[in-house]
Design a protein around this motif. Structure first.
Motif, PDB file in Angstrom:
ATOM      1  N   GLY A  97       0.971  -0.847   0.257  1.00 48.15           N
ATOM      2  CA  GLY A  97       0.172  -0.016   0.005  1.00 48.15           C
ATOM      3  C   GLY A  97       0.834   1.721  -0.467  1.00 48.15           C
ATOM      4  N   TRP A  98       0.239   2.367   0.101  1.00 46.80           N
ATOM      5  CA  TRP A  98       1.205   3.547   0.462  1.00 46.80           C
ATOM      6  C   TRP A  98       1.998   3.523   2.061  1.00 46.80           C
ATOM      7  CZ3 TRP A  98       3.064   8.528   1.405  1.00 46.80           C
ATOM      8  CH2 TRP A  98       2.869   9.397   0.283  1.00 46.80           C
ATOM      9  N   SER A  99       2.881   4.112   0.631  1.00 45.76           N
ATOM     10  CA  SER A  99       4.113   4.150   1.498  1.00 45.76           C
ATOM     11  C   SER A  99       4.858   5.710   2.024  1.00 45.76           C
ATOM     12  CB  SER A  99       5.426   2.949   1.639  1.00 45.76           C
ATOM     13  OG  SER A  99       5.718   2.798   0.512  1.00 45.76           O
ATOM     14  N   VAL A 100       6.179   5.476   2.842  1.00 46.68           N
ATOM     15  CA  VAL A 100       6.761   6.460   2.642  1.00 46.68           C
ATOM     16  C   VAL A 100       8.122   5.815   3.651  1.00 46.68           C
ATOM     17  CG1 VAL A 100       5.996   6.943   5.310  1.00 46.68           C
ATOM     18  CG2 VAL A 100       7.362   8.579   3.828  1.00 46.68           C
ATOM     19  N   SER A 101       8.710   5.987   3.253  1.00 47.15           N
ATOM     20  CA  SER A 101      10.560   5.511   3.792  1.00 47.15           C
ATOM     21  C   SER A 101      11.461   6.480   4.178  1.00 47.15           C
ATOM     22  CB  SER A 101      11.799   4.580   2.981  1.00 47.15           C
ATOM     23  OG  SER A 101      12.609   3.932   3.652  1.00 47.15           O
ATOM     24  N   LEU A 102      11.625   6.738   4.781  1.00 49.78           N
ATOM     25  CA  LEU A 102      12.646   7.557   5.585  1.00 49.78           C
ATOM     26  C   LEU A 102      13.977   7.202   5.645  1.00 49.78           C
ATOM     27  CD1 LEU A 102      10.989   9.733   9.052  1.00 49.78           C
ATOM     28  CD2 LEU A 102      11.585  10.205   6.262  1.00 49.78           C
ATOM     29  N   THR A 103      14.922   7.577   5.033  1.00 48.58           N
ATOM     30  CA  THR A 103      16.523   7.057   4.534  1.00 48.58           C
ATOM     31  C   THR A 103      17.231   7.692   4.730  1.00 48.58           C
ATOM     32  OG1 THR A 103      16.759   7.750   1.247  1.00 48.58           O
ATOM     33  CG2 THR A 103      14.670   5.555   2.328  1.00 48.58           C
ATOM     34  N   TYR A 104      18.576   6.687   5.116  1.00 50.20           N
ATOM     35  CA  TYR A 104      19.843   6.996   5.934  1.00 50.20           C
ATOM     36  C   TYR A 104      20.808   6.505   5.100  1.00 50.20           C
ATOM     37  CZ  TYR A 104      16.671   9.536   9.093  1.00 50.20           C
ATOM     38  OH  TYR A 104      15.340  10.364   9.883  1.00 50.20           O
ATOM     39  N   TYR A 105      21.942   7.368   5.072  1.00 55.11           N
ATOM     40  CA  TYR A 105      22.944   6.688   4.888  1.00 55.11           C
ATOM     41  C   TYR A 105      24.080   6.533   5.807  1.00 55.11           C
ATOM     42  CZ  TYR A 105      25.090  10.707   3.775  1.00 55.11           C
ATOM     43  OH  TYR A 105      26.245  12.137   2.644  1.00 55.11           O
ATOM     44  N   ALA A 106      25.163   5.647   5.475  1.00 59.84           N
ATOM     45  CA  ALA A 106      26.003   5.604   6.570  1.00 59.84           C
ATOM     46  C   ALA A 106      27.739   4.660   6.230  1.00 59.84           C
ATOM     47  CB  ALA A 106      25.941   4.822   8.059  1.00 59.84           C
ATOM     48  N   LEU A 107      28.637   5.805   6.631  1.00 60.41           N
ATOM     49  CA  LEU A 107      29.843   4.674   5.892  1.00 60.41           C
ATOM     50  C   LEU A 107      30.477   3.669   7.275  1.00 60.41           C
ATOM     51  CD1 LEU A 107      28.995   7.104   4.125  1.00 60.41           C
ATOM     52  CD2 LEU A 107      31.510   7.315   3.222  1.00 60.41           C
ATOM     53  N   VAL A 108      31.030   3.198   7.162  1.00 60.93           N
ATOM     54  CA  VAL A 108      31.775   2.373   8.196  1.00 60.93           C
ATOM     55  C   VAL A 108      32.845   2.134   7.448  1.00 60.93           C
ATOM     56  CG1 VAL A 108      30.142   2.011   9.890  1.00 60.93           C
ATOM     57  CG2 VAL A 108      30.401   0.177   8.008  1.00 60.93           C
ATOM     58  N   PRO A 109      34.504   1.624   7.943  1.00 59.92           N
ATOM     59  CA  PRO A 109      35.517   0.589   7.578  1.00 59.92           C
ATOM     60  C   PRO A 109      34.321  -0.894   7.446  1.00 59.92           C
ATOM     61  CG  PRO A 109      35.982   1.399   9.619  1.00 59.92           C
ATOM     62  CD  PRO A 109      34.780   2.110   9.272  1.00 59.92           C
ATOM     63  N   HIS A 110      35.879  -1.542   6.478  1.00 61.67           N
ATOM     64  CA  HIS A 110      35.766  -3.050   6.056  1.00 61.67           C
ATOM     65  C   HIS A 110      35.279  -3.798   7.589  1.00 61.67           C
ATOM     66  CE1 HIS A 110      36.348  -6.953   4.829  1.00 61.67           C
ATOM     67  NE2 HIS A 110      34.803  -6.378   3.960  1.00 61.67           N
ATOM     68  N   ALA A 111      36.236  -3.568   8.005  1.00 66.79           N
ATOM     69  CA  ALA A 111      37.112  -3.957   9.867  1.00 66.79           C
ATOM     70  C   ALA A 111      35.360  -3.902  10.297  1.00 66.79           C
ATOM     71  CB  ALA A 111      37.934  -3.281   9.608  1.00 66.79           C
ATOM     72  N   VAL A 112      34.481  -2.959  10.661  1.00 71.88           N
ATOM     73  CA  VAL A 112      34.029  -2.894  12.108  1.00 71.88           C
ATOM     74  C   VAL A 112      32.870  -3.883  11.052  1.00 71.88           C
ATOM     75  CG1 VAL A 112      32.235  -0.745  11.967  1.00 71.88           C
ATOM     76  CG2 VAL A 112      34.304  -0.163  11.962  1.00 71.88           C
ATOM     77  N   ILE A 113      32.404  -4.319   9.560  1.00 69.58           N
ATOM     78  CA  ILE A 113      31.178  -4.772   9.134  1.00 69.58           C
ATOM     79  C   ILE A 113      31.834  -6.470  10.080  1.00 69.58           C
ATOM     80  CG2 ILE A 113      30.497  -5.939   6.927  1.00 69.58           C
ATOM     81  CD1 ILE A 113      30.477  -3.217   6.899  1.00 69.58           C
TER      82      ILE A 113
END
Length: 233
Positions: A97-113
């Motif tokens: 149905g009708w939707s709203v998404s608040l979107t964000y972006y983040a950066l992290v070093p590969h080692a953190v993941i």
């Protein structure tokens, strides 16, 4: 009851679905990559998508807080810097149905993941993405465009290099994001103008066969916000 066991809210024809979605970016062997997770529920159950979830009006103070909560719950990762990207809305983006998404972006070093060790997180090069559910492909493209634009005049790429780094390592990150080689002297002059770095006293990188290189880190006041240039790199 654990959050991941809470059933999704029931929606009625006139309800608006409110969610947050986060584009988590890192640098890996494939260059700039985005973190994806297989969806646990319909629609698109089992399909890789951006980490996202419903806004909980009873516990989320705002969209930023909801994004941090969802990202931590879904990936186990705490991000030092999270920035709102845009709101994506409409009747066609979600089959429910009708939707709203608040979107964000983040950066992290590969080692953190890697350290978070979430078995469901899959890193995919942003230039190698197949069709994603909802409008997540459009959201990723918008985040990458924002990142590459802000890399020209801010300290944003510093969040990809880890706590300690050399200036050549940082320059390679900027070059990877901007897609071009940078003059060493000009780059260092711009970093001095940004004034977001401090030398890690007594700490040197000895991994190079040449002479040891000074290690740097972000100054405390810039570990959760950006420094900006008046003129780009």
């Amino acid at each position: 009851m654990p959050e991941n066991l809470i059933p999704p809210p029931q929606h009625y024809p006139n309800d608006v679905i409110c969610t947050v979605d986060t584009v988590l970016l890192t640098l890996a062997d494939d260059g700039l990559c985005v973190a994806l997770l297989k969806r646990e529920r319909e629609p698109y159950k089992g399909v890789a998508a951006l980490p996202g979830g419903y806004i909980h009006a009873d516990k989320d103070i705002d969209g930023y807080g909801a994004a941090l909560r969802v990202l931590k719950t879904k990936t186990g990762i705490d991000v030092p810097y999270l920035e709102q990207l845009a709101a994506f809305t409409g009747a066609a983006r979600d089959p429910r149905g009708w939707s709203v998404s608040l979107t964000y972006y983040a950066l992290v070093p590969h080692a953190v993941i890697t350290a978070a060790g979430h078995p469901g997180v899959k890193l995919v090069g942003v230039d190698r993405l197949h069709t994603l559910p909802f409008d997540h492909g459009v959201i990723v493209a918008a985040a990458v465009e924002r990142l590459r634009s802000k890399s020209q005049y801010s300290s944003l790429p510093c969040f990809l290099v880890g706590e300690l780094f050399t200036l050549p390592q940082l320059q390679r990150v900027y070059e990877a994001l901007m897609g071009e080689a940078l003059n060493k002297v000009s780059f260092r002059r711009k970093m001095a103008e940004l004034d977001v770095l401090e030398a890690a006293e007594g700490q040197m990188d000895t991994s190079s066969p040449s002479r040891p290189a000074q290690l740097y880190r972000l100054r405390p006041e810039f570990r959760d916000r950006l420094g900006l240039l008046k003129r780009g790199l």
